[in-house]
Design a protein around this motif. Structure first.
Motif, PDB file in Angstrom:
ATOM      1  N   ILE A 154      48.776  44.831  43.025  1.00 23.77           N
ATOM      2  CA  ILE A 154      47.430  45.265  43.692  1.00 23.77           C
ATOM      3  C   ILE A 154      47.515  44.290  45.017  1.00 23.77           C
ATOM      4  CG2 ILE A 154      45.155  45.179  43.099  1.00 23.77           C
ATOM      5  CD1 ILE A 154      45.267  45.403  40.174  1.00 23.77           C
ATOM      6  N   TYR A 155      47.325  43.232  44.837  1.00 24.66           N
ATOM      7  CA  TYR A 155      46.769  42.245  45.978  1.00 24.66           C
ATOM      8  C   TYR A 155      47.985  42.066  47.087  1.00 24.66           C
ATOM      9  CZ  TYR A 155      42.528  42.319  43.646  1.00 24.66           C
ATOM     10  OH  TYR A 155      41.308  42.060  42.949  1.00 24.66           O
ATOM     11  N   CYS A 156      49.192  41.862  46.772  1.00 25.56           N
ATOM     12  CA  CYS A 156      50.232  41.343  47.510  1.00 25.56           C
ATOM     13  C   CYS A 156      51.179  42.402  48.049  1.00 25.56           C
ATOM     14  CB  CYS A 156      51.082  40.009  46.954  1.00 25.56           C
ATOM     15  SG  CYS A 156      49.774  39.086  45.917  1.00 25.56           S
ATOM     16  N   ALA A 157      51.674  43.283  46.990  1.00 30.13           N
ATOM     17  CA  ALA A 157      52.635  44.279  47.429  1.00 30.13           C
ATOM     18  C   ALA A 157      52.203  45.279  48.440  1.00 30.13           C
ATOM     19  CB  ALA A 157      52.952  44.930  46.263  1.00 30.13           C
ATOM     20  N   PRO A 158      51.119  45.518  48.843  1.00 28.71           N
ATOM     21  CA  PRO A 158      51.054  46.393  49.933  1.00 28.71           C
ATOM     22  C   PRO A 158      51.388  45.926  51.024  1.00 28.71           C
ATOM     23  CG  PRO A 158      48.839  46.348  48.793  1.00 28.71           C
ATOM     24  CD  PRO A 158      49.738  45.307  47.995  1.00 28.71           C
ATOM     25  N   CYS A 159      51.524  44.477  51.402  1.00 28.77           N
ATOM     26  CA  CYS A 159      52.152  43.987  52.614  1.00 28.77           C
ATOM     27  C   CYS A 159      53.509  43.377  52.229  1.00 28.77           C
ATOM     28  CB  CYS A 159      51.220  42.868  53.075  1.00 28.77           C
ATOM     29  SG  CYS A 159      49.835  43.410  53.953  1.00 28.77           S
ATOM     30  N   HIS A 160      53.581  42.429  51.095  1.00 31.75           N
ATOM     31  CA  HIS A 160      54.892  41.701  50.851  1.00 31.75           C
ATOM     32  C   HIS A 160      55.983  42.560  50.243  1.00 31.75           C
ATOM     33  CE1 HIS A 160      53.745  37.777  52.207  1.00 31.75           C
ATOM     34  NE2 HIS A 160      52.313  38.204  52.052  1.00 31.75           N
ATOM     35  N   GLY A 161      55.655  43.984  49.816  1.00 35.17           N
ATOM     36  CA  GLY A 161      56.480  44.894  49.201  1.00 35.17           C
ATOM     37  C   GLY A 161      56.484  44.447  47.536  1.00 35.17           C
ATOM     38  N   ARG A 162      57.017  45.306  46.784  1.00 32.03           N
ATOM     39  CA  ARG A 162      56.905  45.239  45.555  1.00 32.03           C
ATOM     40  C   ARG A 162      58.027  44.248  44.980  1.00 32.03           C
ATOM     41  NH1 ARG A 162      55.039  50.071  41.587  1.00 32.03           N
ATOM     42  NH2 ARG A 162      54.568  48.271  40.484  1.00 32.03           N
TER      43      ARG A 162
END
Ligand code: HEC
Length: 187
Positions: A90-98
């Protein structure tokens, strides 16, 4: 005698009328202070912006600075990792990638690209570094302190550790975890 008194009384009203008049004069001066109105242009600053950026490290008066627990208080259980993955997605993947490689959707659209977690520097960084980055932000990345509770921060850190291992496991790790059969099957 009486009429003289009345005359005085009338005179004494005068100062009472003068004071408000004088005050209105002051009010005008205060409205014309040498200051910039909100969003007013100011030629002396770059881009003519009179609104100045906050000094680096500025903290709001009511900011609660949470002390960081010395060690992750959570055991590395499956439930913690699951929670960590959910919060991470939810909080990190949008930038850091899954996968944690920095290839998220938001950098695709122009936000600065975050570094991959799979570099030696970040692999060797202590858990507390990740916790602190989530709590305080880092460079252009803002703080997630008001969106991710302390327990969930540790869960995310645990999950990032798992992500890092997934990209960098040695055959010894596989042997230790008793996963050789699975690895053979996958080949
Ligand atoms: C809006 C995009 C965005 C989101 C969402 C985001 N980050 Fe970041 N993150 C960045 C960027 C960009 C950097 C690089 C910042 C810099 O170097 O100025 C960064 C850097 C980092 C770093 C590396 C710090 C270092 O030592 O180089 C870590 C660790 C990190 N983020 C963790 C997280 C975690 C955990 C989350 C989720 C709670 C998260 N980030 C959410 C954009 C984001």
């Amino acid at each position: 005698m009486r009429s003289v008194k009345r005359g005085f009384r009338r005179l004494s009203i005068l100062p009472g009328m003068l004071v408000p008049l004088l005050l209105t004069g002051c009010e005008q001066d205060m409205a014309d202070q040498p200051k910039y109105e909100p969003l007013e242009a100011a030629a002396i600053f770059p881009n003519d912006q009179s609104a100045r950026p906050l000094v680096e490290g500025t903290v709001a008066r009511d900011t609660v600075i949470e002390p960081r627990p010395a060690r992750p208080p959570l055991p590395m259980t499956e439930a913690v990792l699951k929670r960590g993955r959910e919060r991470y997605d939810i909080y990190c993947a949008p930038c850091h990638g899954r996968a944690g490689d920095g290839e998220g959707m938001i950098p695709e659209r122009g936000f600065p690209r975050p570094p991959s977690y799979h570099t030696d520097r970040l692999r060797n960084a202590p858990d507390s570094h990740y916790y602190d980055v989530i709590t305080n932000g880092f460079g252009v990345m803002f703080s997630y302190a008001n969106r991710v509770a302390p327990e969930d921060r540790w869960a995310i850190v645990a999950y990032i550790r798992a992500l890092q291992l997934s990209q960098h496991a040695t055959s010894d790790d596989v042997r230790e975890a008793g996963l050789e059969d699975k690895l053979r099957e996958a080949k």
